[in-house]
Design a protein around this motif. Structure first.
Motif, PDB file in Angstrom:
ATOM      1  N   ASN A 292      15.828  -7.156  -0.438  1.00 18.44           N
ATOM      2  CA  ASN A 292      14.563  -7.037  -1.182  1.00 18.44           C
ATOM      3  C   ASN A 292      13.361  -7.180  -0.255  1.00 18.44           C
ATOM      4  N   ILE A 293      13.458  -8.099   0.701  1.00 20.62           N
ATOM      5  CA  ILE A 293      12.366  -8.285   1.661  1.00 20.62           C
ATOM      6  C   ILE A 293      12.192  -7.040   2.519  1.00 20.62           C
ATOM      7  N   ILE A 294      13.322  -6.482   2.975  1.00 16.20           N
ATOM      8  CA  ILE A 294      13.259  -5.270   3.806  1.00 16.20           C
ATOM      9  C   ILE A 294      12.649  -4.116   3.006  1.00 16.20           C
ATOM     10  N   LEU A 295      13.045  -3.998   1.741  1.00 18.64           N
ATOM     11  CA  LEU A 295      12.478  -2.945   0.892  1.00 18.64           C
ATOM     12  C   LEU A 295      10.981  -3.135   0.720  1.00 18.64           C
ATOM     13  N   MET A 296      10.542  -4.367   0.506  1.00 21.04           N
ATOM     14  CA  MET A 296       9.114  -4.639   0.350  1.00 21.04           C
ATOM     15  C   MET A 296       8.334  -4.330   1.629  1.00 21.04           C
ATOM     16  N   ILE A 297       8.979  -4.534   2.777  1.00 22.59           N
ATOM     17  CA  ILE A 297       8.331  -4.198   4.054  1.00 22.59           C
ATOM     18  C   ILE A 297       8.113  -2.694   4.144  1.00 22.59           C
ATOM     19  N   PHE A 298       9.136  -1.924   3.747  1.00 21.97           N
ATOM     20  CA  PHE A 298       8.986  -0.466   3.749  1.00 21.97           C
ATOM     21  C   PHE A 298       7.897  -0.023   2.779  1.00 21.97           C
ATOM     22  N   VAL A 299       7.875  -0.626   1.592  1.00 22.23           N
ATOM     23  CA  VAL A 299       6.851  -0.265   0.601  1.00 22.23           C
ATOM     24  C   VAL A 299       5.462  -0.626   1.123  1.00 22.23           C
ATOM     25  N   ALA A 300       5.337  -1.807   1.740  1.00 21.36           N
ATOM     26  CA  ALA A 300       4.041  -2.225   2.283  1.00 21.36           C
ATOM     27  C   ALA A 300       3.578  -1.306   3.403  1.00 21.36           C
ATOM     28  N   ALA A 301       4.535  -0.744   4.163  1.00 19.98           N
ATOM     29  CA  ALA A 301       4.171   0.155   5.261  1.00 19.98           C
ATOM     30  C   ALA A 301       3.522   1.432   4.765  1.00 19.98           C
ATOM     31  N   MET A 302       3.745   1.776   3.498  1.00 18.70           N
ATOM     32  CA  MET A 302       3.158   3.002   2.938  1.00 18.70           C
ATOM     33  C   MET A 302       1.641   2.932   2.860  1.00 18.70           C
ATOM     34  N   ILE A 303       1.079   1.722   2.788  1.00 19.26           N
ATOM     35  CA  ILE A 303      -0.366   1.598   2.620  1.00 19.26           C
ATOM     36  C   ILE A 303      -1.104   1.511   3.955  1.00 19.26           C
ATOM     37  N   ILE A 304      -0.369   1.481   5.071  1.00 18.62           N
ATOM     38  CA  ILE A 304      -1.010   1.411   6.390  1.00 18.62           C
ATOM     39  C   ILE A 304      -1.463   2.811   6.789  1.00 18.62           C
ATOM     40  N   PRO A 305      -2.743   3.049   6.962  1.00 18.37           N
ATOM     41  CA  PRO A 305      -3.210   4.395   7.335  1.00 18.37           C
ATOM     42  C   PRO A 305      -2.824   4.728   8.769  1.00 18.37           C
ATOM     43  N   PHE A 306      -2.541   6.005   8.993  1.00 16.01           N
ATOM     44  CA  PHE A 306      -2.142   6.444  10.331  1.00 16.01           C
ATOM     45  C   PHE A 306      -3.221   6.152  11.368  1.00 16.01           C
ATOM     46  N   GLN A 307      -4.488   6.280  10.960  1.00 17.00           N
ATOM     47  CA  GLN A 307      -5.584   6.079  11.906  1.00 17.00           C
ATOM     48  C   GLN A 307      -5.608   4.654  12.474  1.00 17.00           C
ATOM     49  N   ALA A 308      -5.034   3.687  11.714  1.00 16.22           N
ATOM     50  CA  ALA A 308      -5.041   2.298  12.169  1.00 16.22           C
ATOM     51  C   ALA A 308      -4.090   2.072  13.334  1.00 16.22           C
ATOM     52  N   VAL A 309      -3.044   2.889  13.426  1.00 18.24           N
ATOM     53  CA  VAL A 309      -2.051   2.705  14.492  1.00 18.24           C
ATOM     54  C   VAL A 309      -2.035   3.887  15.458  1.00 18.24           C
ATOM     55  N   MET A 310      -2.946   4.820  15.280  1.00 18.72           N
ATOM     56  CA  MET A 310      -2.938   6.064  16.036  1.00 18.72           C
ATOM     57  C   MET A 310      -3.039   5.829  17.541  1.00 18.72           C
ATOM     58  N   LEU A 311      -4.066   5.132  17.983  1.00 16.73           N
ATOM     59  CA  LEU A 311      -4.285   4.958  19.418  1.00 16.73           C
ATOM     60  C   LEU A 311      -3.202   4.117  20.089  1.00 16.73           C
ATOM     61  N   PRO A 312      -2.814   2.951  19.517  1.00 18.42           N
ATOM     62  CA  PRO A 312      -1.711   2.187  20.149  1.00 18.42           C
ATOM     63  C   PRO A 312      -0.409   2.974  20.205  1.00 18.42           C
ATOM     64  N   LEU A 313      -0.128   3.748  19.142  1.00 22.12           N
ATOM     65  CA  LEU A 313       1.113   4.525  19.105  1.00 22.12           C
ATOM     66  C   LEU A 313       1.129   5.588  20.201  1.00 22.12           C
ATOM     67  N   ILE A 314       0.048   6.325  20.328  1.00 16.49           N
ATOM     68  CA  ILE A 314      -0.016   7.383  21.341  1.00 16.49           C
ATOM     69  C   ILE A 314       0.026   6.784  22.742  1.00 16.49           C
ATOM     70  N   ARG A 315      -0.614   5.636  22.924  1.00 17.20           N
ATOM     71  CA  ARG A 315      -0.571   4.966  24.225  1.00 17.20           C
ATOM     72  C   ARG A 315       0.861   4.550  24.571  1.00 17.20           C
ATOM     73  N   LEU A 316       1.567   3.991  23.593  1.00 25.22           N
ATOM     74  CA  LEU A 316       2.945   3.572  23.822  1.00 25.22           C
ATOM     75  C   LEU A 316       3.849   4.765  24.101  1.00 25.22           C
ATOM     76  N   MET A 317       3.720   5.827  23.305  1.00 27.82           N
ATOM     77  CA  MET A 317       4.550   7.011  23.514  1.00 27.82           C
ATOM     78  C   MET A 317       4.243   7.688  24.850  1.00 27.82           C
ATOM     79  N   GLY A 318       2.983   7.592  25.295  1.00 28.91           N
ATOM     80  CA  GLY A 318       2.630   8.137  26.596  1.00 28.91           C
ATOM     81  C   GLY A 318       3.309   7.376  27.719  1.00 28.91           C
ATOM     82  N   LYS A 319       3.382   6.062  27.596  1.00 27.96           N
ATOM     83  CA  LYS A 319       4.068   5.253  28.616  1.00 27.96           C
ATOM     84  C   LYS A 319       5.561   5.548  28.656  1.00 27.96           C
ATOM     85  N   LEU A 320       6.124   5.895  27.494  1.00 25.97           N
ATOM     86  CA  LEU A 320       7.552   6.220  27.414  1.00 25.97           C
ATOM     87  C   LEU A 320       7.828   7.691  27.726  1.00 25.97           C
ATOM     88  N   HIS A 321       6.773   8.452  28.069  1.00 25.21           N
ATOM     89  CA  HIS A 321       6.877   9.885  28.348  1.00 25.21           C
ATOM     90  C   HIS A 321       7.520  10.616  27.167  1.00 25.21           C
TER      91      HIS A 321
END
Length: 256
Positions: free
Chosen positions: A86-115
């Motif tokens: 139930n906790i894992i399901l709630m985490i997935f549901v909560a992730a739906m409300i996180i806008p992409f723009q909030a994680v956009m720059l850190p995500l691209i920076r991380l993926m760039g480091k991983l090539h």
């Protein structure tokens, strides 16, 4: 209501056959003559078949991966029925409300480091952003499937994977079609994430190519609208083939 929702299609279709002068003179009027050259020029500017190929590859693979992983995860979470699940399901549901723009720059920076800033990396990121909604939908649909089917398959000698793949997954077809329609429309039309990940002209998707109709000093609206019609045809065709399954999933959920 139908007129309101169909009005953008009317504007796109009517203005795609106009010259730029006619378009700016009267947006809602019928064209004085059908300018078919708009479609020829848009086809050439878009490098249509190459862009269509990459859009299809990215969309199809991303949707298939999302459906497989999400349905398996939802099945395990629904059948486990513990506090942790139930906790894992709630985490997935909560992730739906996180806008992409909030994680956009850190995500691209991380993926760039991983090539990992390439087409496989883009598909992997679509999987990460798409599983939350899909798991939520599958989890609700799985509640209508009796757990006795799982137990009967186990008694007949199936492993857990076989029980899911041969017994449960075929029953999820209506919801799989619903998830695929939602994700196809999202991934096919997405501009922001591919613009951050894809930087090679020969691997650009259709939305990225369409952006080139809008320059700094001029906007080729007549060509852009003709290009948009070419862009939406594959999605419209897919929706017409899938709509009966969407209706089945909605009616099945309402009855059960």
């Amino acid at each position: 209501m139908a007129l309101i929702f169909l009005s953008p299609f009317y504007i796109i279709i009517v203005n795609s056959f106009k010259t730029k002068a006619q378009l700016f003179t009267s947006t809602l009027a019928f064209p004085k003559s059908l300018i078919v050259d708009n479609f020829k020029d848009a086809y050439a500017e878009l490098d249509f078949f190459n862009s269509l190929f990459h859009s299809l590859i990215i969309t199809i693979i991303s949707v298939v991966v999302i459906i497989i992983f999400s349905s398996m995860a939802a099945w395990v979470l629904e059948r486990t029925r513990s506090k942790i699940s139930n906790i894992i399901l709630m985490i997935f549901v909560a992730a739906m409300i996180i806008p992409f723009q909030a994680v956009m720059l850190p995500l691209i920076r991380l993926m760039g480091k991983l090539h990992f800033l390439n087409v496989p990396g883009l598909i992997f990121m679509y999987l990460g952003f798409g599983v939350s909604q899909a798991i939520f939908l599958y989890h609700g649909f799985l509640k209508s499937i009796p757990v006795e089917l799982d137990e009967a398959a186990m008694l007949d000698g199936c492993s857990k994977l076989q029980a899911f793949w041969y017994i449960i997954f075929p029953l999820l077809k209506p919801m799989s079609v619903t998830v695929s329609v939602l994700d196809v429309v999202w991934i096919w039309n997405d501009y922001l994430l591919p613009s951050l990940v894809i930087n090679k002209p020969n691997t650009m998707t259709i939305p990225l190519k369409t952006f080139f109709f809008f320059g700094e000093y001029t906007k080729q609206w007549n060509l852009a609208l003709a290009g948009l019609i070419l862009d939406i045809i594959p999605v419209v065709i897919f929706y017409f083939f899938a709509q009966k399954h969407i209706i089945k999933s909605v009616t099945a959920g309402s009855i059960k």
